[in-house]
Motif scaffolding. Structure first.
Motif, PDB file in Angstrom:
ATOM      1  N   UNK A  80       0.842  -1.189   0.000  1.00 12.05           N
ATOM      2  CA  UNK A  80       0.000   0.000   0.000  1.00 12.05           C
ATOM      3  C   UNK A  80       0.882   1.247   0.000  1.00 12.05           C
ATOM      4  N   UNK A  81       0.576   2.193  -0.870  1.00 15.69           N
ATOM      5  CA  UNK A  81       1.372   3.412  -0.979  1.00 15.69           C
ATOM      6  C   UNK A  81       2.521   3.304  -1.950  1.00 15.69           C
ATOM      7  N   UNK A  82       2.636   2.133  -2.635  1.00 17.92           N
ATOM      8  CA  UNK A  82       3.733   1.920  -3.590  1.00 17.92           C
ATOM      9  C   UNK A  82       3.152   1.571  -4.955  1.00 17.92           C
ATOM     10  N   UNK A  83       3.993   1.564  -5.984  1.00 15.08           N
ATOM     11  CA  UNK A  83       3.559   1.145  -7.321  1.00 15.08           C
ATOM     12  C   UNK A  83       4.509   0.107  -7.912  1.00 15.08           C
ATOM     13  N   UNK A  84       5.275  -0.555  -7.041  1.00 10.82           N
ATOM     14  CA  UNK A  84       6.271  -1.520  -7.520  1.00 10.82           C
ATOM     15  C   UNK A  84       5.973  -2.920  -6.997  1.00 10.82           C
ATOM     16  N   UNK A  85       5.958  -3.886  -7.901  1.00 12.36           N
ATOM     17  CA  UNK A  85       5.802  -5.279  -7.508  1.00 12.36           C
ATOM     18  C   UNK A  85       7.066  -5.748  -6.781  1.00 12.36           C
ATOM     19  N   UNK A  86       6.884  -6.469  -5.673  1.00 10.42           N
ATOM     20  CA  UNK A  86       8.003  -7.033  -4.925  1.00 10.42           C
ATOM     21  C   UNK A  86       7.745  -8.516  -4.718  1.00 10.42           C
ATOM     22  N   UNK A  87       8.755  -9.329  -4.985  1.00 11.50           N
ATOM     23  CA  UNK A  87       8.602 -10.760  -4.754  1.00 11.50           C
ATOM     24  C   UNK A  87       8.432 -11.022  -3.260  1.00 11.50           C
ATOM     25  N   UNK A  88       7.396 -11.777  -2.899  1.00 14.51           N
ATOM     26  CA  UNK A  88       7.126 -12.104  -1.499  1.00 14.51           C
ATOM     27  C   UNK A  88       7.410 -13.570  -1.188  1.00 14.51           C
ATOM     28  N   UNK A  89       7.143 -14.440  -2.169  1.00 14.51           N
ATOM     29  CA  UNK A  89       7.307 -15.865  -1.930  1.00 14.51           C
ATOM     30  C   UNK A  89       7.619 -16.568  -3.245  1.00 14.51           C
ATOM     31  N   UNK A  90       8.385 -17.647  -3.149  1.00  8.63           N
ATOM     32  CA  UNK A  90       8.632 -18.453  -4.337  1.00  8.63           C
ATOM     33  C   UNK A  90       8.705 -19.922  -3.979  1.00  8.63           C
ATOM     34  N   UNK A  91       8.338 -20.746  -4.936  1.00  7.28           N
ATOM     35  CA  UNK A  91       8.529 -22.190  -4.832  1.00  7.28           C
ATOM     36  C   UNK A  91       9.612 -22.546  -5.837  1.00  7.28           C
ATOM     37  N   UNK A  92      10.756 -22.981  -5.331  1.00  2.46           N
ATOM     38  CA  UNK A  92      11.888 -23.289  -6.196  1.00  2.46           C
ATOM     39  C   UNK A  92      11.650 -24.592  -6.953  1.00  2.46           C
ATOM     40  N   UNK A  93      12.484 -24.849  -7.940  1.00  4.84           N
ATOM     41  CA  UNK A  93      12.351 -26.087  -8.712  1.00  4.84           C
ATOM     42  C   UNK A  93      12.570 -27.321  -7.844  1.00  4.84           C
ATOM     43  N   UNK A  94      13.233 -27.162  -6.708  1.00  2.00           N
ATOM     44  CA  UNK A  94      13.479 -28.269  -5.788  1.00  2.00           C
ATOM     45  C   UNK A  94      12.284 -28.555  -4.884  1.00  2.00           C
ATOM     46  N   UNK A  95      11.284 -27.659  -4.900  1.00  2.00           N
ATOM     47  CA  UNK A  95      10.153 -27.781  -3.993  1.00  2.00           C
ATOM     48  C   UNK A  95      10.337 -26.976  -2.730  1.00  2.00           C
ATOM     49  N   UNK A  96      11.531 -26.383  -2.522  1.00  2.00           N
ATOM     50  CA  UNK A  96      11.771 -25.540  -1.353  1.00  2.00           C
ATOM     51  C   UNK A  96      10.979 -24.241  -1.490  1.00  2.00           C
ATOM     52  N   UNK A  97      10.423 -23.770  -0.367  1.00  2.00           N
ATOM     53  CA  UNK A  97       9.610 -22.554  -0.356  1.00  2.00           C
ATOM     54  C   UNK A  97      10.374 -21.444   0.356  1.00  2.00           C
ATOM     55  N   UNK A  98      10.429 -20.288  -0.264  1.00  2.03           N
ATOM     56  CA  UNK A  98      11.097 -19.136   0.329  1.00  2.03           C
ATOM     57  C   UNK A  98      10.130 -17.984   0.514  1.00  2.03           C
ATOM     58  N   UNK A  99      10.090 -17.414   1.722  1.00  7.19           N
ATOM     59  CA  UNK A  99       9.322 -16.200   2.004  1.00  7.19           C
ATOM     60  C   UNK A  99      10.315 -15.116   2.375  1.00  7.19           C
ATOM     61  N   UNK A 100      10.371 -14.072   1.572  1.00  8.17           N
ATOM     62  CA  UNK A 100      11.332 -13.003   1.811  1.00  8.17           C
ATOM     63  C   UNK A 100      12.718 -13.316   1.271  1.00  8.17           C
ATOM     64  N   UNK A 101      12.864 -14.410   0.535  1.00  8.91           N
ATOM     65  CA  UNK A 101      14.157 -14.773  -0.061  1.00  8.91           C
ATOM     66  C   UNK A 101      13.925 -15.429  -1.408  1.00  8.91           C
ATOM     67  N   UNK A 102      14.812 -15.176  -2.354  1.00  8.06           N
ATOM     68  CA  UNK A 102      14.712 -15.777  -3.690  1.00  8.06           C
ATOM     69  C   UNK A 102      15.557 -17.034  -3.820  1.00  8.06           C
ATOM     70  N   UNK A 103      16.213 -17.440  -2.733  1.00  7.72           N
ATOM     71  CA  UNK A 103      17.062 -18.633  -2.790  1.00  7.72           C
ATOM     72  C   UNK A 103      16.851 -19.507  -1.555  1.00  7.72           C
ATOM     73  N   UNK A 104      15.659 -20.095  -1.392  1.00  8.09           N
ATOM     74  CA  UNK A 104      15.423 -20.969  -0.240  1.00  8.09           C
ATOM     75  C   UNK A 104      16.320 -22.198  -0.291  1.00  8.09           C
ATOM     76  N   UNK A 105      16.855 -22.576   0.874  1.00 11.13           N
ATOM     77  CA  UNK A 105      17.778 -23.715   0.937  1.00 11.13           C
ATOM     78  C   UNK A 105      17.227 -24.860   1.767  1.00 11.13           C
ATOM     79  N   UNK A 106      16.010 -24.688   2.333  1.00 11.68           N
ATOM     80  CA  UNK A 106      15.340 -25.736   3.095  1.00 11.68           C
ATOM     81  C   UNK A 106      13.889 -25.801   2.633  1.00 11.68           C
ATOM     82  N   UNK A 121      11.282 -24.863   4.019  1.00 13.22           N
ATOM     83  CA  UNK A 121      10.699 -23.541   4.235  1.00 13.22           C
ATOM     84  C   UNK A 121      11.775 -22.632   4.786  1.00 13.22           C
ATOM     85  N   UNK A 122      12.078 -21.562   4.050  1.00 18.48           N
ATOM     86  CA  UNK A 122      13.047 -20.566   4.492  1.00 18.48           C
ATOM     87  C   UNK A 122      12.338 -19.223   4.584  1.00 18.48           C
ATOM     88  N   UNK A 123      12.376 -18.616   5.781  1.00 22.59           N
ATOM     89  CA  UNK A 123      11.753 -17.308   5.995  1.00 22.59           C
ATOM     90  C   UNK A 123      12.850 -16.303   6.304  1.00 22.59           C
TER      91      UNK A 123
END
Length: 266
Positions: free
Chosen positions: A104-130, A132-134
């Motif tokens: 809210x108050x911005x006009x830029x998309x920001x990555x919040x979560x990703x599911x890597x090709x390994x199945x690892x889930x990252x919240x706040x990171x683009x390179x999850x290593x477990x 679930x990585x927060x």
């Protein structure tokens, strides 16, 4: 109006601006019907798909009434993971999913979560290593996961699992569990455990405010085993954890100390 082939209706565009694929009565703006389940495919037309290239993307937004432009507030994007069709005998089609939102108050998309090709889930990171990585991008900011449930009478109850980076000194960092208020259980970077204190000075330190601090050890048996709770103090003349070695005579195996506030710490 209607578009179709001679055998069956393939595409319907109704007067309400609804598009139907496989149905003559589309209930939504786009409806895909099939006896085996409707499928929407987003495919990249590319004979040389490279790592991080977009395979498909859903964008969510709204027109700006002031200038008529379309603004995106959120997106779900699929990207290639590695070069497609090169490894594994030409059978390599790795992909990752990226979820982005705009604050809210911005006009830029920001990555919040990703599911890597390994199945690892990252919240706040683009390179999850477990699995679930927060991660937290703000300096000296705690990272917390909140678990919430309902009691028998429907009241909300919650607990927090968190990590405190504290400051630039790694020894001051700690993992904690909180039921209500201050951390109830802490594991420091030095592997010291605190119950009721976030700053343990020993391998295990238990603190209580306002009441007696009691450590209870109980054993429940059907009578075939005759012993109660046990406190074990053990010393090994070897600095490798888990490796036992003979302790020389007259060496301290352990201490049980009781002292008050006027007693100097040992």
């Amino acid at each position: 109006y209607m578009l179709w082939d001679e055998s069956q209706d393939d595409l319907i565009i109704g007067g309400a601006g609804r598009v139907g694929i496989g149905t003559a009565i589309p209930p939504q703006q786009l409806s895909v019907h099939s006896s085996t389940g409707g499928i929407i495919a987003l495919n990249r037309e590319d004979t040389d798909t490279q790592n991080n290239e977009v395979l498909g993307k859903f964008m969510f937004g709204s027109d700006d009434p002031s200038d008529g432009t379309f603004n995106t507030g959120a997106s779900i994007e699929a990207q290639a993971a590695g070069t497609w069709g090169v490894d594994n005998g030409g059978n390599d089609y790795g992909a990752k999913l990226i979820f982005s939102t705009t604050a809210d108050g911005s006009n830029s998309l920001i990555e919040r979560m990703r599911i890597a090709d390994t199945g690892d889930v990252g919240i706040g990171t683009s390179s999850p290593s477990t699995r679930l990585t927060v991660a937290e991008a703000t300096n000296n900011e705690n990272v917390e996961i909140k678990l919430t449930g309902l009691s028998a009478n429907g009241s909300s109850r919650s607990g927090i699992l968190g990590y405190c980076p504290d400051d630039n000194t790694a020894a001051n960092n700690y993992l904690y569990l909180t039921g209500s208020g201050n951390p109830a259980f802490v594991v420091t970077h030095e592997d010291e455990v605190g119950i009721g204190t976030s700053n343990p000075s020993y391998s295990l330190e238990v603190a209580k405010s306002g009441n007696d601090c009691v450590i209870s050890s109980s054993s429940f048996s059907d009578g075939s085993i005759e012993h109660g709770g046990t406190l074990v103090l053990r010393s090994s003349w070897n600095d490798t954890i888990g490796t036992l070695a003979t302790t020389p005579d007259n060496k301290v195996l352990g201490d049980i100390l009781a002292y008050g506030v006027n007693y100097a710490d040992p």
